[in-house]
Design a protein around this motif. Sequence first.
Motif, PDB file in Angstrom:
ATOM      1  N   ARG A 106      -8.164   5.734   4.560  1.00  0.00           N
ATOM      2  CA  ARG A 106      -9.449   5.662   3.846  1.00  0.00           C
ATOM      3  C   ARG A 106      -9.947   7.066   3.518  1.00  0.00           C
ATOM      4  O   ARG A 106     -10.513   7.314   2.464  1.00  0.00           O
ATOM      5  CB  ARG A 106     -10.487   4.937   4.703  1.00  0.00           C
ATOM      6  CG  ARG A 106     -10.329   3.433   4.755  1.00  0.00           C
ATOM      7  CD  ARG A 106     -11.509   2.754   5.421  1.00  0.00           C
ATOM      8  NE  ARG A 106     -11.253   1.332   5.579  1.00  0.00           N
ATOM      9  CZ  ARG A 106     -10.758   0.773   6.667  1.00  0.00           C
ATOM     10  NH1 ARG A 106     -10.463   1.534   7.721  1.00  0.00           N
ATOM     11  NH2 ARG A 106     -10.538  -0.526   6.722  1.00  0.00           N
ATOM     12  N   ALA A 109      -6.780   8.837   1.079  1.00  0.00           N
ATOM     13  CA  ALA A 109      -5.955   7.830   0.394  1.00  0.00           C
ATOM     14  C   ALA A 109      -5.005   8.454  -0.617  1.00  0.00           C
ATOM     15  O   ALA A 109      -3.820   8.124  -0.658  1.00  0.00           O
ATOM     16  CB  ALA A 109      -6.851   6.794  -0.279  1.00  0.00           C
ATOM     17  N   ALA A 131      -2.916   0.915   1.128  1.00  0.00           N
ATOM     18  CA  ALA A 131      -3.799   1.413   0.057  1.00  0.00           C
ATOM     19  C   ALA A 131      -4.648   0.291  -0.515  1.00  0.00           C
ATOM     20  O   ALA A 131      -5.824   0.486  -0.849  1.00  0.00           O
ATOM     21  CB  ALA A 131      -2.963   2.052  -1.047  1.00  0.00           C
ATOM     22  N   MET A 136      -8.422   1.297  -2.104  1.00  0.00           N
ATOM     23  CA  MET A 136      -8.246   2.526  -2.870  1.00  0.00           C
ATOM     24  C   MET A 136      -8.463   2.218  -4.349  1.00  0.00           C
ATOM     25  O   MET A 136      -7.954   1.203  -4.856  1.00  0.00           O
ATOM     26  CB  MET A 136      -6.831   3.071  -2.647  1.00  0.00           C
ATOM     27  CG  MET A 136      -6.550   4.389  -3.342  1.00  0.00           C
ATOM     28  SD  MET A 136      -4.885   4.990  -2.950  1.00  0.00           S
ATOM     29  CE  MET A 136      -4.835   6.488  -3.947  1.00  0.00           C
TER      30      MET A 136
END
Length: 200
Positions: A106, A109, A131, A136
Amino acid sequence: MLISNLLSYMTEENLNEWMERFRSWGPLPGIFLTFLKSFIPPLPTAVIVGVNAAAYGLWFGFLYSWIGLIAGCMTTFLIVRAIASHPYFLRWAERPKVQKSLTWARRNAFSFVFILSMMPLGPFALVNTAAAIVRMPKLAFFFAIAGGKAIMVLAVSYVGHDLGRFIERPYELLYVVGFLALSFWGSRKAEAYFTRSSSE
């Protein structure tokens, strides 16, 4: 059983024969093989990319492999992103080791995806899944995958395009290793920058 048979078939000789058989289909066989990598992780990425370069030439082989890999990664990313609230993924994300990885993902990313995308061998399916679970942004994921895969595919295609040359003069592989090392160093610098920026 099916996966095992598929993997045993994926030798350089068999792939070259398969590419010759479907040459009339243009770039589709090369793109399809690399696309499958995101759904069948054990497939030998380096072998497939190298065969594409040998079959289509360095630059077209690079392009078709790159398109296939990106298309596969984006497809799995978007699928998981759409179903990330499913209990299976929620339970998977609750595991302590996974939580630790997701927390880092997080925060970093882009560099996380970019760096791992540069590796010819790696947990691509897990990268795409992680991801997606951390939500993301789609555009950021695309650019990270596109950049990382471009570096990896170019290096492997360069070797696969003229493998005999590197067998005769193996010292020339040092150029490829140097290119990958330089790319990795640059990506680590970028990671350090993004990590520092995110903590400020």
